[in-house]
Design a protein around this motif. Structure first.
Motif, PDB file in Angstrom:
ATOM      1  N   MET A   1       0.848  -1.190   0.000  1.00  0.00           N
ATOM      2  CA  MET A   1       0.000   0.000   0.000  1.00  0.00           C
ATOM      3  C   MET A   1       0.883   1.239   0.000  1.00  0.00           C
ATOM      4  O   MET A   1       1.894   1.266   0.700  1.00  0.00           O
ATOM      5  CB  MET A   1      -0.890   0.032   1.236  1.00  0.00           C
ATOM      6  N   GLU A   2       0.505   2.240  -0.760  1.00  0.00           N
ATOM      7  CA  GLU A   2       1.257   3.488  -0.779  1.00  0.00           C
ATOM      8  C   GLU A   2       0.821   4.394   0.364  1.00  0.00           C
ATOM      9  O   GLU A   2      -0.309   4.326   0.832  1.00  0.00           O
ATOM     10  CB  GLU A   2       1.041   4.226  -2.098  1.00  0.00           C
ATOM     11  N   ALA A   3       1.746   5.232   0.794  1.00  0.00           N
ATOM     12  CA  ALA A   3       1.470   6.235   1.828  1.00  0.00           C
ATOM     13  C   ALA A   3       2.118   7.545   1.383  1.00  0.00           C
ATOM     14  O   ALA A   3       3.132   7.532   0.682  1.00  0.00           O
ATOM     15  CB  ALA A   3       2.024   5.787   3.171  1.00  0.00           C
ATOM     16  N   PRO A   4       1.558   8.677   1.806  1.00  0.00           N
ATOM     17  CA  PRO A   4       2.086   9.964   1.347  1.00  0.00           C
ATOM     18  C   PRO A   4       3.430  10.362   1.952  1.00  0.00           C
ATOM     19  O   PRO A   4       4.137  11.195   1.394  1.00  0.00           O
ATOM     20  CB  PRO A   4       0.999  10.963   1.743  1.00  0.00           C
ATOM     21  N   ASN A   5       3.794   9.755   3.092  1.00  0.00           N
ATOM     22  CA  ASN A   5       5.068  10.093   3.727  1.00  0.00           C
ATOM     23  C   ASN A   5       5.460   8.979   4.698  1.00  0.00           C
ATOM     24  O   ASN A   5       4.695   8.042   4.933  1.00  0.00           O
ATOM     25  CB  ASN A   5       4.985  11.452   4.445  1.00  0.00           C
ATOM     26  N   GLY A   6       6.667   9.094   5.256  1.00  0.00           N
ATOM     27  CA  GLY A   6       7.182   8.051   6.142  1.00  0.00           C
ATOM     28  C   GLY A   6       6.359   7.826   7.390  1.00  0.00           C
ATOM     29  O   GLY A   6       6.133   6.689   7.802  1.00  0.00           O
ATOM     30  N   GLU A   7       5.913   8.893   8.009  1.00  0.00           N
ATOM     31  CA  GLU A   7       5.115   8.742   9.235  1.00  0.00           C
ATOM     32  C   GLU A   7       3.791   8.049   8.945  1.00  0.00           C
ATOM     33  O   GLU A   7       3.345   7.186   9.706  1.00  0.00           O
ATOM     34  CB  GLU A   7       4.886  10.093   9.906  1.00  0.00           C
ATOM     35  N   ALA A   8       3.159   8.396   7.846  1.00  0.00           N
ATOM     36  CA  ALA A   8       1.907   7.727   7.461  1.00  0.00           C
ATOM     37  C   ALA A   8       2.162   6.250   7.169  1.00  0.00           C
ATOM     38  O   ALA A   8       1.351   5.388   7.521  1.00  0.00           O
ATOM     39  CB  ALA A   8       1.282   8.416   6.259  1.00  0.00           C
TER      40      ALA A   8
END
Length: 65
Positions: free
Chosen positions: A8-15
């Motif tokens: 799954m993709e996430a917009p940034n590292g924390e997400a």
């Protein structure tokens, strides 16, 4: 038999970290990792991934190769 789920993709590292933690504790899952990689989705050329976090029972050595 264990098998990996779809990435799954996430917009940034924390997400990505938060999503991996949630996935690792969801019913039927034993672990999850959050990783980052750079590249060009159009050409499919990507650099090696960098593990940001690991939750649960994940064999990071099995990811190599």
């Amino acid at each position: 038999m264990l098998s990996p789920a779809e990435a799954m993709e996430a917009p940034n590292g924390e997400a990505a970290r938060r999503r991996a933690l949630a996935v690792s504790t969801a019913s039927g899952n034993i672990g999850a990792i959050a990783f980052s990689r750079t590249g060009d989705p159009d050409s499919g050329d990507f650099a090696e991934g960098v593990v940001l976090a690991s939750f649960g029972d994940v064999d990071l050595d099995a990811l190599e190769g």
